[in-house]
Write a protein that holds these residues in place. Structure first.
Motif, PDB file in Angstrom:
ATOM      1  N   THR A  38       4.731  -3.951   5.462  1.00 27.54           N
ATOM      2  CA  THR A  38       5.498  -3.822   4.363  1.00 27.54           C
ATOM      3  C   THR A  38       4.393  -4.575   3.406  1.00 27.54           C
ATOM      4  O   THR A  38       4.123  -4.124   2.133  1.00 27.54           O
ATOM      5  N   MET A  39       3.759  -5.709   3.873  1.00 35.79           N
ATOM      6  CA  MET A  39       2.902  -6.484   3.073  1.00 35.79           C
ATOM      7  C   MET A  39       1.583  -5.825   2.363  1.00 35.79           C
ATOM      8  O   MET A  39       1.176  -5.508   1.224  1.00 35.79           O
ATOM      9  N   ALA A  40       1.182  -4.696   3.731  1.00 34.07           N
ATOM     10  CA  ALA A  40       0.106  -3.900   3.279  1.00 34.07           C
ATOM     11  C   ALA A  40       0.489  -2.768   2.268  1.00 34.07           C
ATOM     12  O   ALA A  40      -0.436  -2.416   1.484  1.00 34.07           O
ATOM     13  N   SER A  41       1.781  -2.460   2.550  1.00 34.38           N
ATOM     14  CA  SER A  41       2.118  -1.173   1.563  1.00 34.38           C
ATOM     15  C   SER A  41       2.274  -1.781   0.191  1.00 34.38           C
ATOM     16  O   SER A  41       1.952  -1.080  -0.695  1.00 34.38           O
ATOM     17  N   VAL A  42       2.982  -2.941   0.092  1.00 32.15           N
ATOM     18  CA  VAL A  42       2.931  -3.487  -1.431  1.00 32.15           C
ATOM     19  C   VAL A  42       1.788  -3.641  -1.902  1.00 32.15           C
ATOM     20  O   VAL A  42       1.345  -3.508  -3.274  1.00 32.15           O
ATOM     21  N   LEU A  43       0.809  -4.041  -1.217  1.00 31.43           N
ATOM     22  CA  LEU A  43      -0.610  -4.639  -1.801  1.00 31.43           C
ATOM     23  C   LEU A  43      -1.234  -3.152  -2.120  1.00 31.43           C
ATOM     24  O   LEU A  43      -1.750  -3.294  -3.112  1.00 31.43           O
ATOM     25  N   PHE A  44      -0.945  -2.105  -1.307  1.00 33.63           N
ATOM     26  CA  PHE A  44      -1.573  -0.819  -1.870  1.00 33.63           C
ATOM     27  C   PHE A  44      -0.966  -0.442  -3.161  1.00 33.63           C
ATOM     28  O   PHE A  44      -1.619   0.171  -4.134  1.00 33.63           O
ATOM     29  N   LEU A  45       0.433  -0.630  -3.239  1.00 30.21           N
ATOM     30  CA  LEU A  45       1.169  -0.274  -4.732  1.00 30.21           C
ATOM     31  C   LEU A  45       0.456  -1.279  -5.932  1.00 30.21           C
ATOM     32  O   LEU A  45       0.204  -0.368  -6.811  1.00 30.21           O
ATOM     33  N   LEU A  46      -0.013  -2.455  -5.546  1.00 31.68           N
ATOM     34  CA  LEU A  46      -0.326  -3.187  -6.656  1.00 31.68           C
ATOM     35  C   LEU A  46      -1.736  -2.616  -7.025  1.00 31.68           C
ATOM     36  O   LEU A  46      -2.161  -2.559  -8.100  1.00 31.68           O
ATOM     37  N   VAL A  92      -5.556   0.057 -10.692  1.00 31.33           N
ATOM     38  CA  VAL A  92      -6.635   1.050 -10.764  1.00 31.33           C
ATOM     39  C   VAL A  92      -6.112   2.044 -11.784  1.00 31.33           C
ATOM     40  O   VAL A  92      -6.676   2.334 -12.771  1.00 31.33           O
ATOM     41  N   SER A  93      -5.049   2.384 -12.075  1.00 31.52           N
ATOM     42  CA  SER A  93      -4.605   3.433 -12.860  1.00 31.52           C
ATOM     43  C   SER A  93      -4.563   2.853 -14.368  1.00 31.52           C
ATOM     44  O   SER A  93      -4.796   3.453 -15.290  1.00 31.52           O
ATOM     45  N   TRP A  94      -4.001   1.545 -14.445  1.00 31.23           N
ATOM     46  CA  TRP A  94      -3.856   0.891 -15.575  1.00 31.23           C
ATOM     47  C   TRP A  94      -5.249   0.669 -16.098  1.00 31.23           C
ATOM     48  O   TRP A  94      -5.724   0.993 -17.515  1.00 31.23           O
TER      49      TRP A  94
END
Lengths: 49, 552
Positions: free
Chosen positions: A23-31, A36-38
């Motif tokens: 879950t930690m890895a996944s939310v870090l990926f989201l971040l 990057v897109s911003w």
């Protein structure tokens, strides 16, 4: 010999059922994705205006 | 809550009828609105012209109104009505009568507005911005849809209130609580659009007044327009938080977290309309800044949701013996349409949410404002995350309500449908995003703009949108086949209405979450703070009103 056994035991304990590492890895990926897109569009803004 | 959910496993058959009535209108709107969408992408490719003098902006209006307003509102009201009946008990006959009254008002309004669009009397797009002026029957029809949805929503509130009265001091069932939050959000938000339609657009289109204050009308519209997207999204979140965990065989990560995130959505999705008006002259930048900050507050419940869903999946995977950081991902039930269809919707929300943060950032809005990037954005949020979740809900809810079963064949077709949708949307929304960054405008028919070099660069992306639109239309045909099968032809049986349970059965949501006086008080204070002074400014410094325009 006894020391080696102790190490193996510790390894199994780390894979604990309540772990939320994924879950930690996944939310870090989201971040990372958001940042990057911003920054990508921010670069376009700086470049154009 | 959990005991109650176990006791009532089936939606009452009388309630099922009203829910199904909503779904027939919703899927009918999908069929017609989807065809209009296909035609739009074909026109914009430059390779196709509409026959019989049908206008591009006429089909654009039909697409937006049918998909954005009719399909969504009818589906949401039908789903929430069933969810409240399933978790808080059957609706009383008074609530049922109220629900049917709301349904028929909404249907009558849809027919009125739809007829005016078909007669080419209302090609004002689904945002119906003044000074574009439609026939008064179009605005009256929209009023019926909105007021009808209030009446429809009151039926859910009546049943929730009855449950609360019978269970003092106990948190209400999670799905009922969520449905009521969304209904309240909808009622508060639609006050804005009701005000502009009743006090500005209707008298103006009837010829009672000559001019309209455009900025007041647009500000009232966007007071409604942003929470509108959360009204679409929250039923999808209801499924993600409270239904999907049961489908995969897992547990809800935290009942209280889910409730808190819904309250935060209620508070922060309304006083933020100015982020749709960042390029609008006539609104003080300081107030735009303030509303942008409130907009960014919505990131918090969004990320709480992402965290909670990942945690549900990981906990389930690990309980099945998955190891490693992402081992849990593999053991999820990828062959179950009820899971994978909403899951693709969740995945689409990653780029959709990132795009939303870009849109709301003042400087970046200047890069993308009024470009087709925005259309690409809301085709990821509403037309992928939300609609795929709605399709996923239909695959168990329709057979549940009609006393049928989701067969293996239909389950497989549902999965194929979702992948077709994903591929079509990757083409269409992806090329819309890129074309938008290259300056391609939204809301516009095909044009080479005098063969300008920049406009010619957009054409390959418009062709990609036509390819994507065609694939998506195949997706719509597939979902209609499944809907008709599940409503009329699937074998008789009992399909489960899955309702998740919290991981920690000892966990009891704090009763403060059900303190409506508190939350509505904070919401009112936020709205008054965000809107009062700028609204006084807008009215005091208003330019002369505008006469109506008919550009079609």
């Amino acid at each position: 010999m006894a020391k080696v056994e102790l190490k193996a035991k510790q390894n199994t304990e780390i894979e604990d059922r309540s772990s939320l590492k994924g879950t930690m890895a996944s939310v870090l990926f989201l971040l990372l994705f958001i940042i990057v897109s911003w920054l990508g569009v921010y670069y376009l803004f700086v470049d154009r205006f | 809550m959990i005991n109650n959910a176990k006791a009532i496993v089936k939606v009452d058959s009388k309630d099922a009828k009203l829910s199904m009535a909503h779904f027939f209108v919703a899927f009918g709107a999908l069929a017609i609105g989807g065809l209009m969408g296909l035609l739009q992408t074909l026109v914009r490719s430059g390779k196709f012209e509409l026959p019989f003098g049908i206008g591009y902006y006429q089909i654009l209006t039909a697409h937006g109104v049918l998909m954005g307003l009719v399909l969504t509102t009818f589906f949401i009201m039908g789903f929430q009505y069933a969810a409240v009946s399933r978790t808080a008990g059957p609706h009383s006959s008074a609530a049922r009568r109220t629900g049917w009254t709301g349904f028929w008002m909404m249907t009558a309004g849809t027919l009125m507005s739809g007829t005016m669009i078909l007669l080419n009397e209302a090609s004002v797009l689904y945002t119906f911005y003044a000074p574009l002026k439609a026939h008064w029957i179009f605005y009256l029809g929209l009023t019926f849809v909105v007021v009808g949805s209030w009446v429809d929503g009151i039926a859910q509130i009546m049943t929730y209130a009855k449950w609360r009265k019978n269970h003092p001091g106990v948190p209400s069932p999670l799905l009922s609580f969520m449905a009521v939050i969304n209904t309240v959000l909808w009622i508060v938000a639609t006050l804005g659009v009701a005000a502009t339609v009743l006090f500005q657009l209707l008298p103006w289109s009837l010829g009672l007044v000559d001019t309209v204050d455009v900025l007041v009308s647009r500000t009232l519209f966007w007071y409604f327009g942003h929470p509108l997207v959360y009204f679409w999204l929250l039923p999808a979140y209801m499924c993600w938080y409270a239904v999907v965990p049961k489908i995969i065989g897992g547990k809800i990560f935290s009942d209280s977290l889910a409730r808190l995130s819904f309250i935060l959505f209620l508070l922060f999705s309304i006083p933020v309309g100015f982020h749709h008006q960042l390029t609008e002259p006539g609104i003080d930048p300081a107030w735009k800044f303030f509303q942008v900050i409130l907009t960014f507050m919505v990131v918090i419940p969004s990320l709480m949701t992402a965290f909670s869903l990942f945690a549900t999946f990981e906990r389930y995977g690990r309980s099945k013996g998955a190891t490693g950081i992402l081992g849990w991902f593999k053991v999820l039930p990828w062959n179950d349409a009820r899971f994978i269809v909403p899951f693709i919707g969740m995945a689409a929300f990653i780029p959709a949410g990132a795009g939303g943060i870009i849109n709301a950032s003042n400087q970046m809005d200047q890069v993308v404002h009024n470009t087709i990037w925005v259309t690409g954005h809301f085709h990821l949020t509403a037309a992928t995350s939300v609609i795929l979740t709605f399709f996923g809900i239909s695959y168990w809810l329709i057979p549940h309500l009609t006393g049928r079963k989701l067969t293996k064949k239909m389950n497989k077709l549902g999965i194929i449908q979702a992948w077709v949708w994903f591929i079509g949307m990757a083409f269409m929304s992806g090329s819309m995003h890129i074309q938008g960054l290259l300056g391609g405008p939204r809301r516009s028919s095909f044009s080479t703009y005098g063969d300008s070099k920049q406009a010619l660069e957009w054409i390959p992306y418009q062709i990609a949108q036509a390819v994507g639109g065609t694939i998506l239309f195949i997706g719509i045909i597939l979902v209609l086949v499944i809907f008709i099968n599940l409503a009329f032809f699937a074998p008789k049986g009992d399909e489960e209405f899955p309702v998740g349970e919290a991981e920690n059965s000892e966990e009891r949501a704090p009763m403060v979450f059900e303190n409506w006086k508190l939350w509505l008080g904070i919401l009112t204070a936020l709205i008054l703070f965000a809107y009062t002074i700028p609204f006084i400014d807008i009215i005091q410094n208003a330019p002369p009103g505008s006469k109506g325009f008919r550009t079609w």
